[in-house]
Structures are given as C-alpha cells and as structure tokens.
Design a protein around this motif. Structure first.
Motif, PDB file in Angstrom:
ATOM      1  N   SER A 151       1.024  -1.160  -0.188  1.00 33.79           N
ATOM      2  CA  SER A 151      -0.338  -0.284  -0.352  1.00 33.79           C
ATOM      3  C   SER A 151       0.984   1.476   0.030  1.00 33.79           C
ATOM      4  O   SER A 151       1.621   0.904   0.410  1.00 33.79           O
ATOM      5  N   LYS A 152      -0.275   2.515   0.151  1.00 34.54           N
ATOM      6  CA  LYS A 152       0.930   3.706  -0.525  1.00 34.54           C
ATOM      7  C   LYS A 152       2.118   4.080  -1.076  1.00 34.54           C
ATOM      8  O   LYS A 152       3.382   3.914  -1.102  1.00 34.54           O
ATOM      9  N   ALA A 153       2.377   2.844  -2.540  1.00 34.90           N
ATOM     10  CA  ALA A 153       3.076   3.693  -2.853  1.00 34.90           C
ATOM     11  C   ALA A 153       3.290   5.186  -3.500  1.00 34.90           C
ATOM     12  O   ALA A 153       4.398   4.759  -4.063  1.00 34.90           O
ATOM     13  N   ASP A 154       2.077   5.660  -2.953  1.00 33.35           N
ATOM     14  CA  ASP A 154       1.966   7.148  -3.534  1.00 33.35           C
ATOM     15  C   ASP A 154       3.153   7.934  -2.970  1.00 33.35           C
ATOM     16  O   ASP A 154       4.088   8.917  -3.383  1.00 33.35           O
ATOM     17  N   LEU A 155       3.303   7.741  -1.644  1.00 32.79           N
ATOM     18  CA  LEU A 155       4.726   7.664  -0.465  1.00 32.79           C
ATOM     19  C   LEU A 155       6.094   6.782  -0.623  1.00 32.79           C
ATOM     20  O   LEU A 155       6.776   7.106   0.209  1.00 32.79           O
ATOM     21  N   ALA A 156       6.010   6.049  -1.646  1.00 38.57           N
ATOM     22  CA  ALA A 156       7.484   5.667  -1.712  1.00 38.57           C
ATOM     23  C   ALA A 156       8.286   5.367  -2.796  1.00 38.57           C
ATOM     24  O   ALA A 156       7.996   6.312  -3.657  1.00 38.57           O
ATOM     25  N   ASP A 157       9.348   6.165  -2.195  1.00 40.98           N
ATOM     26  CA  ASP A 157      10.072   7.056  -2.820  1.00 40.98           C
ATOM     27  C   ASP A 157      11.064   5.493  -4.541  1.00 40.98           C
ATOM     28  O   ASP A 157      11.166   5.983  -5.112  1.00 40.98           O
ATOM     29  N   SER A 179      -1.736   1.785  -4.423  1.00 45.63           N
ATOM     30  CA  SER A 179      -2.236   3.762  -3.695  1.00 45.63           C
ATOM     31  C   SER A 179      -3.923   3.948  -3.920  1.00 45.63           C
ATOM     32  O   SER A 179      -3.729   4.352  -4.676  1.00 45.63           O
ATOM     33  N   ALA A 180      -4.172   4.678  -2.555  1.00 47.61           N
ATOM     34  CA  ALA A 180      -5.112   4.606  -2.974  1.00 47.61           C
ATOM     35  C   ALA A 180      -6.008   5.756  -3.080  1.00 47.61           C
ATOM     36  O   ALA A 180      -7.057   6.453  -3.494  1.00 47.61           O
ATOM     37  N   VAL A 181      -4.559   6.757  -2.903  1.00 47.36           N
ATOM     38  CA  VAL A 181      -4.838   7.796  -3.873  1.00 47.36           C
ATOM     39  C   VAL A 181      -4.856   8.495  -5.238  1.00 47.36           C
ATOM     40  O   VAL A 181      -5.536   8.732  -5.651  1.00 47.36           O
ATOM     41  N   THR A 182      -3.700   7.336  -6.031  1.00 44.60           N
ATOM     42  CA  THR A 182      -4.377   7.299  -7.650  1.00 44.60           C
ATOM     43  C   THR A 182      -4.922   6.337  -7.746  1.00 44.60           C
ATOM     44  O   THR A 182      -5.106   6.711  -9.296  1.00 44.60           O
ATOM     45  N   GLY A 183      -4.812   5.199  -7.064  1.00 39.25           N
ATOM     46  CA  GLY A 183      -5.799   3.925  -7.670  1.00 39.25           C
ATOM     47  C   GLY A 183      -5.848   3.405  -8.304  1.00 39.25           C
ATOM     48  O   GLY A 183      -5.866   2.409  -8.584  1.00 39.25           O
ATOM     49  N   VAL A 186      -6.201  -0.969  -7.792  1.00 35.27           N
ATOM     50  CA  VAL A 186      -7.038  -0.998  -7.069  1.00 35.27           C
ATOM     51  C   VAL A 186      -8.441  -2.213  -7.762  1.00 35.27           C
ATOM     52  O   VAL A 186      -8.899  -3.008  -6.924  1.00 35.27           O
ATOM     53  N   GLU A 187      -8.275  -1.899  -8.560  1.00 37.49           N
ATOM     54  CA  GLU A 187      -8.563  -2.461 -10.208  1.00 37.49           C
ATOM     55  C   GLU A 187      -8.441  -4.164  -9.760  1.00 37.49           C
ATOM     56  O   GLU A 187      -9.158  -5.173  -9.804  1.00 37.49           O
ATOM     57  N   THR A 188      -7.071  -4.243  -9.854  1.00 43.74           N
ATOM     58  CA  THR A 188      -6.251  -6.117  -9.282  1.00 43.74           C
ATOM     59  C   THR A 188      -7.541  -6.146  -8.549  1.00 43.74           C
ATOM     60  O   THR A 188      -7.741  -7.693  -8.443  1.00 43.74           O
ATOM     61  N   LEU A 189      -7.405  -5.334  -7.219  1.00 41.39           N
ATOM     62  CA  LEU A 189      -8.057  -6.460  -5.763  1.00 41.39           C
ATOM     63  C   LEU A 189      -9.099  -6.576  -6.480  1.00 41.39           C
ATOM     64  O   LEU A 189     -10.142  -8.092  -5.670  1.00 41.39           O
ATOM     65  N   GLU A 190      -9.098  -5.305  -7.059  1.00 40.20           N
ATOM     66  CA  GLU A 190     -11.164  -5.848  -6.748  1.00 40.20           C
ATOM     67  C   GLU A 190     -11.639  -7.244  -8.014  1.00 40.20           C
ATOM     68  O   GLU A 190     -12.669  -7.834  -8.242  1.00 40.20           O
TER      69      GLU A 190
END
Length: 356
Positions: A151-157, A179-183, A186-190
C-alpha cells in the motif's frame, strides 16, 4: 435494492463447502444467514429478508473452545426465542483465519469462509520480512489464497526496491502494488472478489487497510487517520469486524489491525510459507534435520552458496520451535483441564444425595 445472499457469497460457499451428510440446497433455508458484523458481543446476521441483531445461544457462550463460536463471515442458523434472536448453529466452514491467544493457550477465529487474504504492508516503510513470513504462515494455514499487497505506493521513493526485497519471502505469490490516492492496483484487488468470493485484509495497524477498503467500496465506510508527522506511521482506526458487499461483486471482511500475531498449530502454513526451504529439506541427509549445523544439510549448503537467505532459514527454525513449544504447552494444559474435570466430577458424585 437489498443485496441477496448470493451476493453475500452463498453460492460460492455452497459450491466449495466441506462435504457432510446433508446436501446443501441451492436456496438458503429459512433462518440461514451470514455474520456481517460483530461489535461488543452483538452479531449482525444478514438473512434473505433482513439484517437481525443476534446474541449467542447458551451452548456457544458455555463452549470451552472459542473456535466453535461464530465469527465474521460464518454462515449460521438464527432462531427467535421470545423477544430475542440467537445464533443456534454454525454451518461448516470451508476456511478460517486463526490466531493464537497465548495467554489463554486458545485459538481465536478472526474470520471464516474467506477465499483470498490480502497481506498488507506499506511500500513506504522498510520491509519487515520476518513479520511478512509470520503473516503468510497464518494466511496459508487459514485455507485461503494469500496475495501480498503493498500500500501507499504514492509515498514510496523506490517501490521496485521494496518489491525486490520482499520477493524471496513471497514464495511465488502475487504482489500487488497499490495506492488509494492514485487508484493504482485497486482494480486488480477488485477482480479477486468476482463470483461472490470473500476477501479479507490482514496487516499491522496503520498500513492502510481501511483506506483500501474505502477505495474498493467507493465510499468512506471506514474511518481513517492521517499519518503521524513524527514517525510517518498510521494510526489504528478500525474497532469492529465487518463484512461488506463490493460494488463489482464479492464480499470483503475488514478486521482490526493485528498488532500482535500469535502462532497456533500452523504446520501446514509453515510448509506453504517456506516451501522453498521445505523443498530443499527433502535432500538433507537426515530426515529430522534442523538445518542448523548437521552434515549433509541441503539448506545450509544453499545458504553457503548464496541461494537462500540465512535470516529466512533462522526465522523458519524459530517459528517451528515456537509451534513445538505451543503444542507442548497446549498438551500440558489439556492434561490439567482433564484432571480438573475429573476432580469436579468426583466432588459432584460425593456431594450427590444417596439413591434410595
């Protein structure tokens, strides 16, 4: 329009339920429902007509083994007793996620009848491979299919570095970067929830499970807390276990963060989570090799050749020893309980009035 029990996973459970004497009908019988929420001892059960608040029948309250009590995701039979509704029967489970209550030397069912377990770690944190391995043991032991979620890939360097770091512990499992921020992801999880399958999240507090739940559901149904500026950690926000119907099919169980993961009789889980070591162990000279210093040990040779991480072998050995210790303690506790029962029966017989 209210969701049907098929949307809550009835057909998916029925088609894969453990076999037993009585055939399972295509349509749920009257009184059958699924536990969708547990909060402070109140069981919310969805049936084909309504959602009822139920308590436990006496045999569940008095049960010595807490595993027999209903858990989130269980299919149950409820009945009306006066003005109350009680859970009378728990239908056979096809899987269950269990953790150990070490203080009481008992198992606790966290979720039942789950198909896919999302093992969540934050991509913005340093990978904790030892915790991941422990979680995978518990996930495999549940009988569900684990999927590792970053999770939180948008915060990872450097997400790629994190993926590469955890891959040796992933034993060929899927790794989904989200990333819940960029999406992203998420579709893969769905797609994992199609055909009425049941999904569950596990992971430490603050890794973003509730945020991903909100992203999957397309609504803020779970409270979330911001990242602390002092250490970059999230805060634990989920306090009750709950089951949700996903917009694109399937159901999802959200559980509180598991801050302390206790092992519990997970031999099959260890074999699956450490399948690389188990495979090498077949070539060891001794069948009871501990992979410590024995001659002819294929695991030690793989470590020396750089094909296997020494810390991973050490964790495998430590977890196995932990399980052996738990088994010994559980056996000793069982002997004590049986002795207490014998003493109680003897006292009851002595105090009983004579038969005339």
């Amino acid at each position: 329009m209210a969701a049907t029990l098929d949307e809550y996973g009835w057909e998916a459970w029925r088609s894969a339920a453990p076999t037993h004497a009585d055939p399972i009908p295509e349509q749920p019988p009257a009184g059958v429902g699924r536990v969708v929420r547990i909060d402070r001892g109140v069981y919310a059960v969805v049936t084909d007509t309504e959602v009822v608040a139920a308590s436990l029948a006496g045999e569940f309250k008095d049960a010595a083994d807490p595993v027999v009590r209903p858990a989130i995701g269980d299919w149950v039979v409820v009945a009306h007793e006066g003005d109350d509704t009680v859970v009378r029967v728990v239908l056979p489970r096809r899987s269950m996620f269990v953790r150990g209550d070490i203080a009481r030397m008992q198992a606790q069912v966290v979720a039942a009848n789950i198909d896919v377990v999302f093992v969540v770690h934050s991509a913005s944190d340093e990978p904790n491979l030892r915790r991941l391995e422990r979680e995978l043991v518990l996930a495999f032991q549940s009988g569900a299919q684990p999927v590792i979620v970053l999770s939180k890939a948008d915060l990872a360097d450097r997400v790629t570095r994190v993926v590469d770091a955890i891959r040796p512990a992933a034993v060929d499992l899927d790794i989904v970067v989200t990333s819940a921020v960029t999406g992203a992801g998420v579709e893969t999880l769905e797609t994992c929830g199609t055909h009425g399958l049941t999904l569950a999240f596990i992971g430490a507090s603050g890794v973003g499970k509730s945020t991903l739940v909100n992203a999957l559901l397309g609504a803020d149904v779970q409270a979330t807390a911001p990242i602390r500026a002092t250490d970059g950690k999230g805060r634990h926000t989920t306090t009750a276990r709950e089951l949700f119907v996903l917009p694109r099919g399937g159901v999802l169980v959200d559980t509180p963060g598991l801050r302390s993961l206790g092992m519990w009789r997970s031999d099959e889980g260890i074999a699956a989570a450490f399948s690389d070591i188990e495979e090498l162990a077949r070539s060891c000279r001794f069948s009871d090799c501990a992979h410590d210093h024995e001659p002819g040990c294929a695991v030690i040779e793989a470590v020396a050749a750089g094909r296997l991480d020494a810390d991973r072998v050490r964790n495998h050995r430590d977890l196995q020893r932990e399980l052996d210790r738990l088994d010994a303690e559980a056996e000793a506790r069982g002997r004590v309980v049986k002795q207490q029962e014998r003493v109680a029966r003897a006292r009851a017989q002595r105090s009983a009035p004579p038969v005339r």
